[in-house]
Design a protein around this motif. Structure first.
Motif, PDB file in Angstrom:
ATOM      1  N   UNK A 168      23.791   6.353  19.715  1.00  0.00           N
ATOM      2  CA  UNK A 168      23.087   7.048  20.800  1.00  0.00           C
ATOM      3  C   UNK A 168      23.986   8.102  21.433  1.00  0.00           C
ATOM      4  N   UNK A 169      25.254   7.786  21.605  1.00  0.00           N
ATOM      5  CA  UNK A 169      26.174   8.786  22.145  1.00  0.00           C
ATOM      6  C   UNK A 169      26.341   9.968  21.188  1.00  0.00           C
ATOM      7  N   UNK A 170      26.447   9.687  19.904  1.00  0.00           N
ATOM      8  CA  UNK A 170      26.552  10.773  18.925  1.00  0.00           C
ATOM      9  C   UNK A 170      25.271  11.607  18.922  1.00  0.00           C
ATOM     10  N   UNK A 171      24.120  10.956  18.993  1.00  0.00           N
ATOM     11  CA  UNK A 171      22.859  11.693  19.041  1.00  0.00           C
ATOM     12  C   UNK A 171      22.722  12.526  20.302  1.00  0.00           C
ATOM     13  N   UNK A 172      23.200  12.007  21.423  1.00  0.00           N
ATOM     14  CA  UNK A 172      23.134  12.792  22.666  1.00  0.00           C
ATOM     15  C   UNK A 172      24.022  14.029  22.576  1.00  0.00           C
TER      16      UNK A 172
END
Length: 330
Positions: A168-172
């Protein structure tokens, strides 16, 4: 053939308690009793379903309440009979987790706080449906397997939560600016990736990611490979292992009842204790049977074996028959 009743745990009890336990145990172990309780549980579940229709509740309110009280009375009588069946050994009743569950479900229905709260009372009545596991061995095995898989499931949830947070952090970072509806915050990114774990909408997500960057293909491919394939298969393996353990636990009581509870004495016959007076009739019967078998064997040998002729003394000069002058030893 049923095993003789063990009276070792009934020493010091009142004479009426073992007899009461024996009679109640004969009732609770009967097939008709189990079928009756199972039918009452199904009736209770059907009543819960009928109460979801407001028209039926308004028209049959009195009869529904009467049927509910009748089910509660039947469950109360059942649990009292089960308690009475263990009157000689009360601790055995509380060793069974299903007995504790049944007792808690029945007792909670009589608490003033529960009876006044309609929602809690309905949830409690819904818990009675789980009592069908007592009468369905396969369902009982599944429930035990689910309970035993909880430690492994918690570990799976921790690993899955860590994986979701990292992706999720990478996607954000990569998609937060171009796709704020799905990756605008860490919460939205986690929700999006959680839905993608079921492979629902993965095609649209890949096409939307390719419009932003080609590296999105590696992002989604690695996530689907780890989250949907590896983690889900690990969870299935944990549940299957717990299911096998639950089956083994279900077979263990049957093995204990089928095996001979009297172990063989490894001591030699001289060191074994003398037989008790209760074993005397059986011992005498075995001795008489052994004697009869030996007599029959002796008669058969005497009937079948030919008589042995006496040896002919043809050469008297070779035999020393003079007892007064025996041949000296060499």
């Amino acid at each position: 053939m049923p095993e003789p009743y063990d009276q070792t745990n009934t020493v010091g009890l009142r004479p009426g308690r073992p007899e009461l336990a024996r009679r109640c145990r004969a009732v609770t172990e009967a097939r008709w009793f189990a079928l009756t309780v199972f039918a009452v549980i199904l009736l209770n579940a059907a009543l819960l379903g009928v109460e979801t229709y407001s028209g039926a509740v308004a028209q049959w309110h009195f009869w529904l309440r009467l049927a509910e009280h009748a089910c509660l009375a039947a469950f109360t009588a059942e649990i009292l009979l089960r308690l009475a069946a263990h009157a000689d050994r009360p601790r055995d009743f509380f060793k069974d987790p299903w007995n504790l569950f049944d007792l808690a479900v029945v007792l909670c229905a009589f608490l003033p706080v529960v009876r006044e709260n309609t929602t809690v009372l309905r949830l409690l009545r819904l818990a009675r449906v789980l009592r069908t596991a007592r009468f369905l061995p396969q369902l009982r095995i599944v429930l035990v397997a689910v309970a035993r898989s909880l430690p492994g499931t918690l570990s799976f949830l921790l690993v899955g939560a860590l994986l979701l947070y990292v992706y999720a952090m990478v996607g954000w970072v990569f998609f937060g600016t171009h796709d704020p509806d799905h990756y605008g915050s860490i919460g939205r990114a986690v929700l999006t990736l959680f839905l993608l774990m079921t492979l629902d909408g993965i095609g649209d997500a890949v096409h939307a990611g390719l419009e932003i960057s080609r590296w999105s293909l590696a992002y989604y491919a690695s996530y689907v490979l780890i989250a949907s394939f590896v983690l889900v298969n690990v969870l299935i393996g944990v549940v299957i292992t717990s299911l096998d353990e639950a089956r083994e636990m279900e077979r263990e009581p049957k093995r204990e009842t089928t095996t001979d509870p009297r172990p063989t004495d490894p001591r030699p016959p001289a060191a074994r204790p003398a037989a008790s007076p209760q074993d005397a009739p059986a011992l005498l019967t075995r001795i008489a049977a052994a004697r009869q078998a030996l007599d029959e064997l002796e008669r058969d040998l005497a009937r079948t074996s030919p008589p042995h002729p006496a040896p002919a003394l043809t050469h008297d000069h070779d035999l020393d028959l003079d007892l007064d002058h025996p041949t000296p030893p060499r």
